[in-house]
Design a protein around this motif. Structure first.
Motif, PDB file in Angstrom:
ATOM      1  N   THR A 281       0.831  -1.204   0.000  1.00 41.38           N
ATOM      2  CA  THR A 281       0.000   0.000   0.000  1.00 41.38           C
ATOM      3  C   THR A 281       0.864   1.252   0.000  1.00 41.38           C
ATOM      4  O   THR A 281       0.598   2.214  -0.737  1.00 41.38           O
ATOM      5  N   ARG A 282       1.897   1.247   0.803  1.00 40.74           N
ATOM      6  CA  ARG A 282       2.801   2.398   0.825  1.00 40.74           C
ATOM      7  C   ARG A 282       3.522   2.536  -0.513  1.00 40.74           C
ATOM      8  O   ARG A 282       3.746   3.660  -0.985  1.00 40.74           O
ATOM      9  N   ALA A 283       3.891   1.412  -1.148  1.00 42.00           N
ATOM     10  CA  ALA A 283       4.565   1.476  -2.446  1.00 42.00           C
ATOM     11  C   ALA A 283       3.691   2.184  -3.474  1.00 42.00           C
ATOM     12  O   ALA A 283       4.162   3.027  -4.250  1.00 42.00           O
TER      13      ALA A 283
ATOM     14  N   GLN B  19       2.425   7.191  -6.463  1.00 43.30           N
ATOM     15  CA  GLN B  19       1.516   8.305  -6.722  1.00 43.30           C
ATOM     16  C   GLN B  19       2.176   9.637  -6.380  1.00 43.30           C
ATOM     17  O   GLN B  19       1.985  10.634  -7.092  1.00 43.30           O
ATOM     18  N   SER B  20       2.971   9.648  -5.316  1.00 46.71           N
ATOM     19  CA  SER B  20       3.595  10.900  -4.893  1.00 46.71           C
ATOM     20  C   SER B  20       4.629  11.402  -5.894  1.00 46.71           C
ATOM     21  O   SER B  20       4.912  12.605  -5.944  1.00 46.71           O
TER      22      SER B  20
ATOM     23  N   ALA C  24      -1.659   5.811 -12.881  1.00 46.50           N
ATOM     24  CA  ALA C  24      -2.191   4.472 -12.619  1.00 46.50           C
ATOM     25  C   ALA C  24      -1.237   3.687 -11.734  1.00 46.50           C
ATOM     26  O   ALA C  24      -0.808   2.578 -12.069  1.00 46.50           O
ATOM     27  N   ALA C  25      -0.891   4.261 -10.596  1.00 45.46           N
ATOM     28  CA  ALA C  25       0.152   3.680  -9.738  1.00 45.46           C
ATOM     29  C   ALA C  25      -0.199   2.272  -9.274  1.00 45.46           C
ATOM     30  O   ALA C  25       0.682   1.410  -9.190  1.00 45.46           O
ATOM     31  N   ALA C  26      -1.467   2.004  -8.959  1.00 46.86           N
ATOM     32  CA  ALA C  26      -1.847   0.668  -8.492  1.00 46.86           C
ATOM     33  C   ALA C  26      -1.585  -0.385  -9.550  1.00 46.86           C
ATOM     34  O   ALA C  26      -1.148  -1.504  -9.246  1.00 46.86           O
TER      35      ALA C  26
END
Length: 644
Positions: free
Chosen positions: A433-435, A440-441, A446-448
Motif C-alpha cells: 500500500t505504501r509502495a 503516486q507521490s 495508474a500507480a496501483a
C-alpha cells in the motif's frame, strides 16, 4: 594483501579449516598407513574368515581373514597416487591440446579445436571406459584412460584462458617485437593461466578418485594382488548382506578423499582469486585516518542541522604498483533541506565520494577520513548493524541507470515494498500500500496497476520516478542522486529535477546531486562543489556561479556549455588536454597542464582550499578575480579549439 595474509584468512574460515583438516588426514594416512598397518592388512587368518565387525576388527574381515579396516587405510596410498598421476596426465595432455591452436598454423589448429569440442560433449566416465578398452585392463591402462578422459575439459579451459590472455596489449607488443609463438606461449601465456589450471586440477583429483573406484569396481582397474578402494568396494559388495561394514568402509574413504580434494580446490580458488596480478607486489599499508594539519575543513554549519559531514575523505584501491587514491582529501557538509551539486569531468571522484558516504565501497577498496558522520553517527566507527539500519531508513540513492538498479525479474511494487518491510517491519500488504502511495507521490499514472508491472514495462523517465519512490519508501534525510538525468531527454529531465525539488520541499530532505552538466546544477542547487582529480577545487553558492567563480577549471566548465545563440559554423568549445589518471596525479596543481594561468608554483605545490568570500572556497594559486584574467583564459581555450 599478501599471499600469506590471503591464505591465513582463508584457512581460518570454516571452509578452509575443513578442507585443510580433511586433506591432512588423507595425506598422513597415505604416507604412514602402509608402514603402520601394512603387515596387518596382508596377514591371512583362516580362523577368522568373513567375520563381522568386532573389537579386534572394526570393519570385519574378508574371505581370507584379513582385517578390512587395515586394508582400507593401506589402500589410501595407491588410490591417491593413481588419481594424482591421472590428473597430471590430464593436465599435461589438455594443456598441449588447448595451446596447440595458438602455436600451430591455422590449418593444423582447427582440427584440434574441433576434436576438443567433440570430446567435451561426451561424459568423462564414458570416455574413461572407452580408453580403458583401448589401453587394456590393469593399473597402467586405468591411469592412462582416466588421464586422457580428463584431457578435453582441461583443453577447453586452456583454450578459453589463452584466448583471454592473447588479446592483451603485452601479447601484441611481443608479436610486434618478433617473439616466436612458442616463446609467447611459454613466457607470457602459460604463467598467466597457471593458477586456474592448478585450482581446477585439485578439484579434478576428487573426480579421478571416483573414476578409479568405478573402474576397479568393474574389474577394469587395479588387479590382484594390488588393491585400491574400488577393488575393496567390489569385494565388500559381494558380502553386503553378511557384513555391510566391509562395503561401507571403502565407500566412506572415497567420499572423504573426494571432499578433501574438492574443498581444497575451492579454498585455493578463494585464496588465489584476483591475486595473480599482484602476487609479487606487496601493497603498502593505507594511511591512517588521523587528521592532517593542512586538510581542507568542511564548511561551517549548525551542528543540529548537519545531515552529512565529510572531513578529509580518501578512497583508495589496490593495484599491482601499490595503493591508488582517486579521492584525496574531500571535505564538505550538507545541512537539512539543503541541495548541493557536485560537478566535474569523468574520473574526478564525484561518484566515489557519494558511494563512500553511502558505505557502498566494497573491499578491497578502503575508506579513510578524519570524520564521516551521517545524522550525527560516525560511519567509520559505529557497528555495521547500526549503520545499515540508519542508512536504510535515512539515506536514498538515485542511480544513473535505473534499469540496472531494479531487479528485472521482480515487479516494481514488490521491490519498493521490500525496503519498508526490511527496515520498518511492515506487513506485506501495508508495504505494498505504501509502495502505491509513493508511486503516486512521484506522479506515476495508474500507480496501483503500475506497481504490478516489471521494470522493462516502464519508460526511462518512469523508471527514474520509481527509483525516487523507492528512496521515499522510508523517511530519507539525504537523497544522493548520481547522474539521475543523464539517459533522459530534455523534457523528462526537467520533470525529474522538478520532482526532486518537490520531494526536497515536502520532506525537508537534503539532496546531493552529482552531474556532468554544470547548468543543471546551477539551476537546481544552492551550493556547487567543483571536483577535479579527486579534490574539491571550488565550493561556492550556485547564485554566484556565473559571476563569481574564481577557479580556472570552473570557468572552463561554464564556457564549454553550448548556448542556443552560438555560431553554428564555429567549432564547439572544449577544455584542452585530459584529466590525469588516478594513479598518475602530477605534483602541484593537477589542473596546471590544462590551465592558461599556470605558473611554476602551480607545478610545484598543490593549493589548499581556502576562503575566498562568504560561503566561497577556492583552491588556486591564481584565482580569476578580474575580467582581464577571465578573458585571457577564454582566449586560450578558444585557441585550442581552432582546427589546424
Amino acid at each position: 594483501m599478501s599471499a600469506r595474509t590471503a591464505w591465513s584468512g582463508i584457512v581460518r574460515s570454516p571452509l578452509g579449516l575443513t578442507a585443510l583438516s580433511l586433506f591432512l588426514l588423507v595425506a598422513l594416512t597415505a604416507i604412514f598407513a602402509p608402514i603402520i598397518w601394512g603387515a596387518q592388512a596382508e596377514q591371512v587368518n583362516p580362523a577368522e574368515i568373513t567375520q563381522g565387525p568386532s573389537a579386534a576388527h572394526l570393519l570385519g574381515t574378508d574371505t581370507l581373514g584379513r582385517d578390512v579396516l587395515a586394508r582400507v587405510l593401506v589402500a589410501t596410498r595407491l588410490s591417491v597416487v593413481l588419481a594424482v598421476l591421472a590428473v597430471i596426465i590430464g593436465v599435461v595432455a589438455g594443456t598441449l591440446l588447448g595451446t596447440a591452436p595458438s602455436v600451430l598454423p591455422r590449418w593444423a589448429g582447427r582440427p584440434i579445436v574441433g576434436f576438443v569440442n567433440i570430446a567435451v560433449a561426451f561424459p568423462g566416465l564414458l570416455l574413461a571406459l572407452f580408453f580403458a578398452v583401448i589401453f587394456g585392463v590393469g593399473t597402467t591402462g586405468s591411469v592412462l584412460a582416466i588421464g586422457f578422459a580428463m584431457a578435453p575439459q582441461f583443453a577447453r579451459l586452456t583454450q578459453t584462458l589463452s584466448a583471454a590472455i592473447a588479446g592483451r596489449d603485452f601479447i601484441s607488443a611481443a608479436q610486434v617485437a618478433g617473439v616466436s609463438r612458442v616463446r609467447i606461449l611459454i613466457r607470457h601465456i602459460l604463467p598467466n593461466i597457471g593458477e586456474p589450471l592448478i585450482v581446477n586440477a585439485t578439484v579434478a583429483a576428487g573426480s579421478a578418485l571416483l573414476a578409479f573406484a568405478g573402474l576397479s569396481f568393474l574389474g577394469l582397474g587395479v588387479q590382484v594382488p594390488a588393491y585400491d578402494w574400488g577393488r575393496l568396494l567390489g569385494e565388500g559388495l559381494n558380502r553386503i548382506y553378511l557384513n555391510p561394514a566391509a562395503a561401507l568402509g571403502p565407500a566412506v574413504a572415497v567420499v572423504i578423499a573426494g571432499l578433501a580434494f574438492n574443498l581444497l580446490g575451492e579454498t585455493a580458488a578463494a585464496a588465489l582469486g584476483g591475486r595473480s596480478a599482484r602476487r609479487r607486489h606487496a601493497l603498502p599499508a593505507v594511511a591512517s585516518s588521523s587528521p592532517r594539519a593542512d586538510a581542507p575543513q568542511p564548511a561551517q554549519v549548525d551542528g543540529d542541522d548537519v545531515v552529512l559531514l565529510v572531513d578529509d575523505l580518501r578512497v583508495s584501491f589496490p593495484t599491482p604498483a601499490g595503493w591508488v587514491t582517486p579521492v584525496r582529501g574531500v571535505s564538505f557538509a550538507i545541512s537539512r533541506g539543503e541541495a548541493i551539486g557536485v560537478v566535474g569531468e569523468s574520473g574526478s571522484g564525484k561518484s566515489l565520494t557519494a558511494l563512500a558516504a553511502a558505505r557502498l565501497i566494497e573491499r578491497p577498496g578502503h575508506i579513510d577520513a578524519a570524520r564521516l558522520d551521517f545524522c550525527g553517527t560516525s560511519l567509520l566507527t559505529s557497528p555495521d548493524r547500526a549503520i545499515r539500519s540508519l542508512l536504510g531508513t535515512s539515506l536514498a540513492m538515485v542511480f544513473q541507470d535505473p534499469m540496472t538498479s531494479f531487479n528485472p525479474t521482480r515487479r516494481i511494487g514488490s521491490q519498493l515494498a521490500e525496503a519498508a518491510s526490511e527496515h520498518q517491519g511492515m506487513s506485506r500488504r501495508d508495504a505494498m500500500t505504501r509502495a502505491v502511495q509513493r508511486l503516486q507521490s512521484v506522479r506515476v499514472p495508474a500507480a496501483a496497476r503500475r506497481a504490478h508491472q516489471y521494470p522493462h514495462e516502464f519508460s526511462g523517465g518512469m523508471r527514474q520516478r520509481a527509483m525516487i519512490a523507492m528512496g521515499l519508501m522510508n523517511h530519507p534525510r539525504l537523497i544522493i542522486a548520481d547522474e539521475p538525468t543523464t539517459a533522459l531527454d530534455v523534457t523528462v529531465q526537467r520533470q525529474v529535477l522538478q520532482l526532486l525539488a518537490g520531494v526536497r520541499r515536502d520532506t525537508d530532505a537534503a539532496i546531493l546531486l552529482i552531474s556532468h552538466d554544470i547548468a543543471v546544477v546551477a539551476q537546481t542547487c544552492e551550493r556547487v562543489l567543483v571536483m577535479y582529480a579527486g579534490r574539491i577545487v571550488e565550493d561556492l553558492p550556485a547564485a554566484a556561479l556565473h559571476t563569481g567563480a574564481q577557479h580556472p577549471y570552473t570557468r572552463a566548465l561554464l564556457e564549454v556549455v553550448p548556448e542556443l545563440d552560438a555560431d553554428r559554423d564555429a567549432p564547439l568549445k572544449m577544455i584542452p588536454g585530459r584529466p590525469p589518471a588516478p594513479g598518475a596525479f602530477p605534483p602541484g596543481c593537477a589542473f596546471a597542464d590544462r590551465c592558461p594561468l599556470a605558473s611554476a608554483v602551480c607545478r610545484e605545490r598543490d593549493p589548499e582550499l581556502a576562503a575566498a568570500g562568504p560561503g566561497h572556497r577556492v583552491a588556486c594559486w591564481h584565482p580569476v578575480d578580474d575580467r582581464v584574467a577571465a578573458s585571457a583564459a577564454q582566449a586560450q581555450i578558444e585557441e585550442e579549439t581552432v582546427p589546424r
